[in-house]
Motif scaffolding. Structure first.
Motif, PDB file in Angstrom:
ATOM      1  N   LEU A   1       0.804  -1.213   0.000  1.00 26.96           N
ATOM      2  CA  LEU A   1       0.000   0.000   0.000  1.00 26.96           C
ATOM      3  C   LEU A   1       0.843   1.272   0.000  1.00 26.96           C
ATOM      4  O   LEU A   1       0.319   2.360  -0.246  1.00 26.96           O
ATOM      5  N   ASP A   2       2.134   1.155   0.248  1.00 27.45           N
ATOM      6  CA  ASP A   2       2.999   2.327   0.217  1.00 27.45           C
ATOM      7  C   ASP A   2       3.412   2.697  -1.207  1.00 27.45           C
ATOM      8  O   ASP A   2       3.957   3.770  -1.434  1.00 27.45           O
ATOM      9  N   ALA A   3       3.142   1.813  -2.158  1.00 25.59           N
ATOM     10  CA  ALA A   3       3.453   2.080  -3.564  1.00 25.59           C
ATOM     11  C   ALA A   3       2.209   2.632  -4.251  1.00 25.59           C
ATOM     12  O   ALA A   3       1.089   2.398  -3.812  1.00 25.59           O
ATOM     13  N   GLY A   4       2.400   3.363  -5.337  1.00 27.52           N
ATOM     14  CA  GLY A   4       1.268   3.833  -6.126  1.00 27.52           C
ATOM     15  C   GLY A   4       0.850   2.772  -7.132  1.00 27.52           C
ATOM     16  O   GLY A   4       1.631   1.884  -7.475  1.00 27.52           O
ATOM     17  N   PHE A   5      -0.366   2.872  -7.601  1.00 27.81           N
ATOM     18  CA  PHE A   5      -0.890   1.949  -8.596  1.00 27.81           C
ATOM     19  C   PHE A   5      -1.407   2.772  -9.773  1.00 27.81           C
ATOM     20  O   PHE A   5      -2.066   3.782  -9.579  1.00 27.81           O
ATOM     21  N   ILE A   6      -1.119   2.342 -10.992  1.00 30.03           N
ATOM     22  CA  ILE A   6      -1.576   3.060 -12.181  1.00 30.03           C
ATOM     23  C   ILE A   6      -2.570   2.172 -12.917  1.00 30.03           C
ATOM     24  O   ILE A   6      -2.282   1.015 -13.222  1.00 30.03           O
ATOM     25  N   ASP A   7      -3.761   2.744 -13.209  1.00 25.92           N
ATOM     26  CA  ASP A   7      -4.775   1.949 -13.902  1.00 25.92           C
ATOM     27  C   ASP A   7      -4.581   2.027 -15.420  1.00 25.92           C
ATOM     28  O   ASP A   7      -3.630   2.636 -15.910  1.00 25.92           O
ATOM     29  N   VAL A   8      -5.484   1.404 -16.166  1.00 24.87           N
ATOM     30  CA  VAL A   8      -5.311   1.262 -17.611  1.00 24.87           C
ATOM     31  C   VAL A   8      -5.414   2.578 -18.380  1.00 24.87           C
ATOM     32  O   VAL A   8      -4.967   2.650 -19.522  1.00 24.87           O
ATOM     33  N   ILE A   9      -5.976   3.632 -17.800  1.00 29.33           N
ATOM     34  CA  ILE A   9      -6.042   4.916 -18.505  1.00 29.33           C
ATOM     35  C   ILE A   9      -5.003   5.906 -17.991  1.00 29.33           C
ATOM     36  O   ILE A   9      -4.973   7.056 -18.397  1.00 29.33           O
ATOM     37  N   GLY A  10      -4.141   5.469 -17.080  1.00 30.26           N
ATOM     38  CA  GLY A  10      -3.034   6.289 -16.624  1.00 30.26           C
ATOM     39  C   GLY A  10      -3.241   7.041 -15.329  1.00 30.26           C
ATOM     40  O   GLY A  10      -2.403   7.841 -14.945  1.00 30.26           O
TER      41      GLY A  10
END
Length: 59
Positions: free
Chosen positions: A13-22
């Motif tokens: 949870l300390d990392a960011g997550f990028i979804d399919v549209i950025g």
């Protein structure tokens, strides 16, 4: 490190997550009533450059 286990997969949870549209999603340090981590998303760079939506029906 803050982690969340979902369907056998551990997420950091300390990392960011990028979804399919950025859009980048980050954990805000809080959990829902059901114990799921709450994420907040920043506006996608693509969305900020798009012109206003128009319809073909004239409405």
């Amino acid at each position: 490190m803050n982690t969340y286990l979902h369907d056998g997969t551990e997420f950091d949870l300390d990392a960011g997550f990028i979804d399919v549209i950025g859009v980048e999603w980050t954990w805000n340090g809080r959990y829902s009533d059901t114990g799921e981590p709450l994420l907040v998303g920043a506006e996608s760079p693509r969305q900020s450059r798009c012109p206003p939506c128009t319809t073909t029906t004239g409405r």
